[in-house]
Design a protein around this motif. Sequence first.
Motif, PDB file in Angstrom:
ATOM      1  N   GLU A 299     -28.243  59.872 -38.857  1.00 59.13           N
ATOM      2  CA  GLU A 299     -28.900  58.689 -38.292  1.00 59.13           C
ATOM      3  C   GLU A 299     -28.151  58.189 -37.057  1.00 59.13           C
ATOM      4  N   VAL A 300     -26.886  58.572 -36.912  1.00 57.22           N
ATOM      5  CA  VAL A 300     -26.078  58.164 -35.763  1.00 57.22           C
ATOM      6  C   VAL A 300     -26.752  58.589 -34.455  1.00 57.22           C
ATOM      7  N   PHE A 301     -27.551  59.661 -34.496  1.00 60.88           N
ATOM      8  CA  PHE A 301     -28.200  60.182 -33.301  1.00 60.88           C
ATOM      9  C   PHE A 301     -29.531  59.484 -32.969  1.00 60.88           C
ATOM     10  N   ALA A 302     -29.959  58.567 -33.806  1.00 57.23           N
ATOM     11  CA  ALA A 302     -31.252  57.893 -33.597  1.00 57.23           C
ATOM     12  C   ALA A 302     -31.283  57.205 -32.234  1.00 57.23           C
ATOM     13  N   GLY A 303     -32.345  57.465 -31.484  1.00 51.17           N
ATOM     14  CA  GLY A 303     -32.532  56.833 -30.190  1.00 51.17           C
ATOM     15  C   GLY A 303     -31.717  57.428 -29.055  1.00 51.17           C
ATOM     16  N   LEU A 304     -30.948  58.473 -29.336  1.00 51.26           N
ATOM     17  CA  LEU A 304     -30.110  59.074 -28.301  1.00 51.26           C
ATOM     18  C   LEU A 304     -30.754  60.324 -27.728  1.00 51.26           C
ATOM     19  N   ARG A 305     -30.559  60.527 -26.426  1.00 50.11           N
ATOM     20  CA  ARG A 305     -30.992  61.768 -25.792  1.00 50.11           C
ATOM     21  C   ARG A 305     -30.048  62.886 -26.220  1.00 50.11           C
ATOM     22  N   LEU A 306     -30.462  64.121 -25.998  1.00 45.72           N
ATOM     23  CA  LEU A 306     -29.668  65.274 -26.425  1.00 45.72           C
ATOM     24  C   LEU A 306     -28.245  65.234 -25.886  1.00 45.72           C
ATOM     25  N   VAL A 307     -28.089  64.930 -24.614  1.00 50.74           N
ATOM     26  CA  VAL A 307     -26.755  64.901 -24.024  1.00 50.74           C
ATOM     27  C   VAL A 307     -25.886  63.820 -24.684  1.00 50.74           C
ATOM     28  N   GLN A 308     -26.482  62.692 -25.046  1.00 49.93           N
ATOM     29  CA  GLN A 308     -25.730  61.628 -25.721  1.00 49.93           C
ATOM     30  C   GLN A 308     -25.318  62.055 -27.125  1.00 49.93           C
ATOM     31  N   ARG A 309     -26.166  62.802 -27.806  1.00 50.81           N
ATOM     32  CA  ARG A 309     -25.820  63.325 -29.130  1.00 50.81           C
ATOM     33  C   ARG A 309     -24.626  64.266 -29.017  1.00 50.81           C
ATOM     34  N   HIS A 310     -24.677  65.140 -28.020  1.00 50.55           N
ATOM     35  CA  HIS A 310     -23.567  66.074 -27.819  1.00 50.55           C
ATOM     36  C   HIS A 310     -22.279  65.322 -27.501  1.00 50.55           C
ATOM     37  N   GLN A 311     -22.369  64.283 -26.704  1.00 50.09           N
ATOM     38  CA  GLN A 311     -21.186  63.489 -26.375  1.00 50.09           C
ATOM     39  C   GLN A 311     -20.552  62.895 -27.633  1.00 50.09           C
ATOM     40  N   LYS A 312     -21.386  62.450 -28.570  1.00 52.06           N
ATOM     41  CA  LYS A 312     -20.859  61.921 -29.832  1.00 52.06           C
ATOM     42  C   LYS A 312     -20.122  63.011 -30.614  1.00 52.06           C
ATOM     43  N   VAL A 313     -20.680  64.214 -30.618  1.00 47.98           N
ATOM     44  CA  VAL A 313     -20.036  65.329 -31.321  1.00 47.98           C
ATOM     45  C   VAL A 313     -18.720  65.685 -30.639  1.00 47.98           C
ATOM     46  N   TYR A 314     -18.723  65.762 -29.303  1.00 48.61           N
ATOM     47  CA  TYR A 314     -17.487  66.059 -28.566  1.00 48.61           C
ATOM     48  C   TYR A 314     -16.418  65.009 -28.870  1.00 48.61           C
ATOM     49  N   ALA A 315     -16.812  63.758 -28.898  1.00 49.96           N
ATOM     50  CA  ALA A 315     -15.859  62.675 -29.175  1.00 49.96           C
ATOM     51  C   ALA A 315     -15.275  62.815 -30.577  1.00 49.96           C
ATOM     52  N   ALA A 316     -16.122  63.173 -31.541  1.00 52.47           N
ATOM     53  CA  ALA A 316     -15.630  63.343 -32.915  1.00 52.47           C
ATOM     54  C   ALA A 316     -14.687  64.538 -33.012  1.00 52.47           C
ATOM     55  N   ALA A 317     -14.999  65.618 -32.309  1.00 52.51           N
ATOM     56  CA  ALA A 317     -14.149  66.824 -32.357  1.00 52.51           C
ATOM     57  C   ALA A 317     -12.821  66.580 -31.639  1.00 52.51           C
ATOM     58  N   GLY A 318     -12.846  65.756 -30.621  1.00 56.04           N
ATOM     59  CA  GLY A 318     -11.625  65.372 -29.917  1.00 56.04           C
ATOM     60  C   GLY A 318     -10.812  66.540 -29.403  1.00 56.04           C
ATOM     61  N   ASP A 319      -9.513  66.509 -29.679  1.00 54.66           N
ATOM     62  CA  ASP A 319      -8.584  67.504 -29.153  1.00 54.66           C
ATOM     63  C   ASP A 319      -8.762  68.904 -29.744  1.00 54.66           C
ATOM     64  N   LEU A 320      -9.652  69.058 -30.716  1.00 54.54           N
ATOM     65  CA  LEU A 320      -9.925  70.409 -31.230  1.00 54.54           C
ATOM     66  C   LEU A 320     -10.602  71.263 -30.165  1.00 54.54           C
ATOM     67  N   LEU A 321     -11.173  70.614 -29.138  1.00 53.78           N
ATOM     68  CA  LEU A 321     -11.835  71.330 -28.054  1.00 53.78           C
ATOM     69  C   LEU A 321     -10.903  71.560 -26.865  1.00 53.78           C
TER      70      LEU A 321
END
Length: 103
Positions: A46-68
């Motif tokens: 539900e965290v992705f509700a109302g977000l465009r695809l790029v915004q969803r990816h940004q949330k995932v990148y932020a959660a992954a953090g330094d693992l990337l």
Amino acid sequence: MSLEQQLIERLQTLAPTHLEVVNESAGHGGYFPGKESHFKAVIVSEVFAGLRLVQRHQKVYAAAGDLLSPGKIHALAIHAFVPEEWKGQATPSPECAHAPKSS
């Protein structure tokens, strides 16, 4: 703890109703047993509700953090859905141009 397990733990912070993390490293060039460099994540939240695809990816990148960061996860294929979009559909990854060739 493996990179895969660390990634799973971090993506859990997005409160997924479905989470699938697949280590796809074996399908990429330079692979050796135990290498962790390429992953696919299918995340329904539900965290992705109302977000465009790029915004969803940004949330995932932020959660992954330094693992990337260099020396850790090289590539992460992201399939991010809200529950209404998720139908258990296939989420194939493209073939790697540098994948080991089968005989």
